[in-house]
Design an enzyme around this catalytic site. Structure first.
Site, PDB file in Angstrom:
ATOM      1  N   THR A  88      -2.610   0.733   3.246  1.00 47.53           N
ATOM      2  CA  THR A  88      -3.392   1.976   3.264  1.00 47.53           C
ATOM      3  C   THR A  88      -3.931   2.176   4.690  1.00 47.53           C
ATOM      4  O   THR A  88      -5.132   2.059   4.922  1.00 47.53           O
ATOM      5  CB  THR A  88      -4.564   1.929   2.249  1.00 47.53           C
ATOM      6  OG1 THR A  88      -5.265   0.673   2.401  1.00 47.53           O
ATOM      7  CG2 THR A  88      -4.079   2.051   0.827  1.00 47.53           C
TER       8      THR A  88
ATOM      9  N   GLU B 293      -6.823 -13.133   6.224  1.00 50.11           N
ATOM     10  CA  GLU B 293      -5.609 -13.682   6.831  1.00 50.11           C
ATOM     11  C   GLU B 293      -5.956 -14.949   7.581  1.00 50.11           C
ATOM     12  O   GLU B 293      -7.025 -15.051   8.177  1.00 50.11           O
ATOM     13  CB  GLU B 293      -4.991 -12.655   7.785  1.00 50.11           C
ATOM     14  CG  GLU B 293      -4.313 -11.525   7.043  1.00 50.11           C
ATOM     15  CD  GLU B 293      -3.818 -10.431   7.967  1.00 50.11           C
ATOM     16  OE1 GLU B 293      -3.569 -10.684   9.150  1.00 50.11           O
ATOM     17  OE2 GLU B 293      -3.695  -9.291   7.469  1.00 50.11           O
TER      18      GLU B 293
ATOM     19  N   CYS C 234      -7.901  -4.559   8.683  1.00 54.16           N
ATOM     20  CA  CYS C 234      -8.832  -4.011   7.682  1.00 54.16           C
ATOM     21  C   CYS C 234     -10.048  -3.298   8.278  1.00 54.16           C
ATOM     22  O   CYS C 234     -10.263  -2.116   8.007  1.00 54.16           O
ATOM     23  CB  CYS C 234      -9.287  -5.112   6.737  1.00 54.16           C
ATOM     24  SG  CYS C 234      -7.941  -5.673   5.668  1.00 54.16           S
TER      25      CYS C 234
ATOM     26  N   LEU D 276      -9.213 -11.597   0.320  1.00 60.64           N
ATOM     27  CA  LEU D 276      -8.720 -12.731   1.116  1.00 60.64           C
ATOM     28  C   LEU D 276      -8.744 -12.405   2.608  1.00 60.64           C
ATOM     29  O   LEU D 276      -8.680 -11.236   3.000  1.00 60.64           O
ATOM     30  CB  LEU D 276      -7.304 -13.108   0.680  1.00 60.64           C
ATOM     31  CG  LEU D 276      -6.162 -12.088   0.807  1.00 60.64           C
ATOM     32  CD1 LEU D 276      -5.635 -11.987   2.223  1.00 60.64           C
ATOM     33  CD2 LEU D 276      -5.049 -12.476  -0.132  1.00 60.64           C
TER      34      LEU D 276
HETATM   35  P1  NAD Z   1       1.159  -4.943   4.616  1.00 63.24           P
HETATM   36  O1  NAD Z   1       1.487  -3.792   5.496  1.00 63.24           O
HETATM   37  O2  NAD Z   1       1.257  -6.332   5.147  1.00 63.24           O
HETATM   38  O3  NAD Z   1       2.088  -4.890   3.318  1.00 63.24           O
HETATM   39  C1  NAD Z   1       2.375  -3.730   2.607  1.00 63.24           C
HETATM   40  C2  NAD Z   1       3.814  -3.851   2.112  1.00 63.24           C
HETATM   41  O4  NAD Z   1       4.043  -2.815   1.152  1.00 63.24           O
HETATM   42  C3  NAD Z   1       4.860  -3.660   3.196  1.00 63.24           C
HETATM   43  O5  NAD Z   1       5.699  -4.798   3.237  1.00 63.24           O
HETATM   44  C4  NAD Z   1       5.640  -2.412   2.768  1.00 63.24           C
HETATM   45  O6  NAD Z   1       7.010  -2.459   3.084  1.00 63.24           O
HETATM   46  C5  NAD Z   1       5.398  -2.419   1.268  1.00 63.24           C
HETATM   47  N1  NAD Z   1       5.564  -1.120   0.591  1.00 63.24           N
HETATM   48  C6  NAD Z   1       5.039   0.072   0.934  1.00 63.24           C
HETATM   49  N2  NAD Z   1       5.363   0.985   0.022  1.00 63.24           N
HETATM   50  C7  NAD Z   1       6.097   0.370  -0.946  1.00 63.24           C
HETATM   51  C8  NAD Z   1       6.705   0.782  -2.153  1.00 63.24           C
HETATM   52  N3  NAD Z   1       6.611   2.024  -2.600  1.00 63.24           N
HETATM   53  N4  NAD Z   1       7.386  -0.145  -2.874  1.00 63.24           N
HETATM   54  C9  NAD Z   1       7.489  -1.419  -2.438  1.00 63.24           C
HETATM   55  N5  NAD Z   1       6.928  -1.868  -1.309  1.00 63.24           N
HETATM   56  C10 NAD Z   1       6.222  -0.987  -0.556  1.00 63.24           C
HETATM   57  O7  NAD Z   1      -0.300  -4.653   4.063  1.00 63.24           O
HETATM   58  P2  NAD Z   1      -1.412  -5.734   3.666  1.00 63.24           P
HETATM   59  O8  NAD Z   1      -2.067  -6.248   4.869  1.00 63.24           O
HETATM   60  O9  NAD Z   1      -0.848  -6.657   2.662  1.00 63.24           O
HETATM   61  O10 NAD Z   1      -2.464  -4.774   2.941  1.00 63.24           O
HETATM   62  C11 NAD Z   1      -2.210  -4.191   1.689  1.00 63.24           C
HETATM   63  C12 NAD Z   1      -3.487  -3.606   1.159  1.00 63.24           C
HETATM   64  O11 NAD Z   1      -4.428  -4.656   0.915  1.00 63.24           O
HETATM   65  C13 NAD Z   1      -4.187  -2.641   2.108  1.00 63.24           C
HETATM   66  O12 NAD Z   1      -4.787  -1.624   1.375  1.00 63.24           O
HETATM   67  C14 NAD Z   1      -5.238  -3.495   2.774  1.00 63.24           C
HETATM   68  O13 NAD Z   1      -6.341  -2.761   3.210  1.00 63.24           O
HETATM   69  C15 NAD Z   1      -5.635  -4.419   1.651  1.00 63.24           C
HETATM   70  N6  NAD Z   1      -6.168  -5.707   2.083  1.00 63.24           N
HETATM   71  C16 NAD Z   1      -5.593  -6.367   3.133  1.00 63.24           C
HETATM   72  C17 NAD Z   1      -6.084  -7.594   3.520  1.00 63.24           C
HETATM   73  C18 NAD Z   1      -5.480  -8.339   4.681  1.00 63.24           C
HETATM   74  O14 NAD Z   1      -6.112  -9.292   5.165  1.00 63.24           O
HETATM   75  N7  NAD Z   1      -4.298  -7.960   5.158  1.00 63.24           N
HETATM   76  C19 NAD Z   1      -7.161  -8.176   2.822  1.00 63.24           C
HETATM   77  C20 NAD Z   1      -7.700  -7.494   1.743  1.00 63.24           C
HETATM   78  C21 NAD Z   1      -7.192  -6.268   1.380  1.00 63.24           C
END
Ligand code: NAD
Length: 453
Positions: A86, A155, A263, A153
């Site tokens: 997002t 990273e 984030c 969580l």
């Molecule tokens: P990311 O970009 O690492 O992963 C997202 C994945 O979703 C990508 O691999 C992308 O290819 C895939 N994707 C997108 N649309 C798709 C679809 N329609 N079908 C299948 N796959 C699809 O993102 P992230 O860091 O894992 O973050 C994900 C969410 O979690 C965000 O909203 C973020 O704010 C939240 N979040 C992230 C963290 C963090 O530390 N990264 C921690 C807590 C919450």
């Protein structure tokens, strides 16, 4: 109970693997073909300590599967979690929900049985109801429930955080969905982990409130650090003195170059947008963003000052490119902004990061040089800038820096070394919110040397 996770990024892959490790049958989906191919071969596409082993053991145990096909993943799933990105929407700073909505549509089209559709991505208040609308439109008559289950969580520590949560937040208006999610998290609930059960909107807001509050602590301590520099205080002592108050807490009171990462930058912006839309401005968060925006320019000014006002032609060993240690993630990394700005001013920036080099290159390209080790970056350097507190940088003693460098000037944006040790090292040592250590009492030594070149 089968679980499908849509989006196999940092959150999707870690939570999917951990749910599998808890014993559930999990299928992770991603659109990115390369990612899924790697995972099927047992390779992890991201750097996260402990993750490769856990992925491998759960694949071997037959509990963890990967596919690019959403329909295949949700076929028998009782719970479908959306964990897609997002990011900030360029247009207005709000969270860009296109990936969440696309995932909801795909889930709706693929489901032919009852399931709980859970948003794990960080999404603005009310998004869950949009997910419900989109699924209903994609598949009229489908029996399903929605819920929000934000992820907390970090990273670099993701597996530990997932397996030892401070709390689990579930937002739903449906008793059936709540019961199923309680079952999913039962081992944690049995261990006495706090279970915050609420409505969808409150659950969505909890995640933003938590992240923007932590970002507030960061901007707050950074401002205090600047004041310390002006009035001659020591931010480490101030931070310890205030953080040991249990009402305040020590976490996120380490001064630095400002928050970055995947984030805080986007979530603070989205929070402001949420406030604006609700006609209830998040003014504190606005100030937090403003402090953080100025921060990287202040850091560049620090380097400039230490270099005697000009970095043109100076060789800067730039250590650390990821937004924090133990990850390869460089999204919104302040280190990249600083490195790029210094290069733009004519410095020869030679960078090294243990895990984030490829990712950094894909964001800022070849405006800086990429070295294969810290030694290579430091060789002949006029200035060393430490931007990310990797352990390998902390483990080096000052003399191991000094003997490679042409000039003993270090700008430590992470306060990694005690002032006393640096005072004995012969460095001109500039850190954050602490006195500058000069190799000679009047501080002229390093500066004079640099200016003479
Ligand atoms: P990311 O970009 O690492 O992963 C997202 C994945 O979703 C990508 O691999 C992308 O290819 C895939 N994707 C997108 N649309 C798709 C679809 N329609 N079908 C299948 N796959 C699809 O993102 P992230 O860091 O894992 O973050 C994900 C969410 O979690 C965000 O909203 C973020 O704010 C939240 N979040 C992230 C963290 C963090 O530390 N990264 C921690 C807590 C919450």
């Amino acid at each position: 109970m089968k679980v499908a996770i849509i989006g196999t990024g940092y959150v999707g892959l870690v939570s999917g693997t951990c749910f599998a490790d808890l014993g559930w049958d999990v299928t992770c989906v991603d659109r990115a073909f390369d990612k899924i191919e790697k995972l099927k071969k047992g390779e992890t596409p991201i750097y996260e300590p402990g993750l490769p082993e856990l992925v491998e053991s759960n694949i071997r145990a037959g509990r963890l599967h990967f596919t690019t096909d959403t329909a295949e993943a949700v076929r028998d799933a009782a719970i479908v979690l959306i964990a897609v990105g997002t990011p900030t929407r360029k247009l207005d700073g709000n969270a860009d929900l296109q990936y969440v909505y696309a995932a909801a549509r795909e889930i709706g089209q693929a489901l032919d049985h009852f399931a709980v559709i859970v948003t794990k991505s960080t999404v603005p208040a009310g998004t869950g109801f949009q997910v419900r609308r989109i699924v209903s439109e994609a598949n009229p008559g489908l029996d399903f429930e929605i819920a929000s289950n934000p992820e907390f969580l970090r990273e670099g520590n993701a597996i530990y955080d997932f397996m030892h949560p401070d709390r689990i937040v579930i937002g739903t208006e449906s008793d059936r969905a709540r019961e199923m999610l309680e079952r999913l998290y039962q081992p944690f609930i049995d261990d006495g982990v706090e279970f915050v059960s609420t409505d969808v909107v409150s659950s969505e807001l909890i995640k933003y409130a938590a992240n923007t509050f932590l970002a507030t602590k960061v901007s707050f301590i950074n401002e205090m650090a600047d004041i310390c520099e002006r009035v001659g205080g020591n931010i480490e002592d101030v931070s310890r003195g205030m953080g040991t108050d249990r009402r305040i807490g020590r976490a996120f009171l380490q001064p630095g170059p400002g928050y970055g990462g995947s984030c805080f930058p986007k979530d603070t912006l989205a929070m402001v947008h949420i406030g604006e839309r609700a006609l209830s401005p998040a003014t504190i968060v606005e100030a937090v963003i403003s402090v953080n925006r100025q921060r990287c320019h202040r850091m560049v000014a620090k380097v400039l000052e230490a270099a005697g006002g000009d970095v043109r032609g100076r060789h800067i060993a730039f250590l650390g490119l990821t937004f924090k240690p133990n990850t390869d993630d460089v999204r919104d990394s302040v280190a990249l902004v600083i490195a790029e700005e210094l290069a733009g001013m004519g410095a020869i920036v030679r960078a090294y990061d243990p895990e984030g080099m490829e990712q950094a290159r894909s964001v800022i390209g070849d405006v800086i040089a990429y070295c294969s080790s810290a030694d290579e970056a430091l060789e002949g350097a006029d200035i060393c800038v430490i931007a990310t507190e990797w352990k390998e940088f902390r483990d080096r003693r000052p003399e191991q820096y000094r003997r490679l460098m042409a000039r003993p000037v270090m700008i430590d944006l992470r306060n990694m070394f005690p002032l006393r040790e640096m005072a004995e090292s012969g460095f001109r040592y500039v850190s954050i919110g602490r006195k500058t250590v000069e190799p000679e009492a009047d501080g002229s030594h390093a500066l004079a040397e640099l200016t003479a070149r």
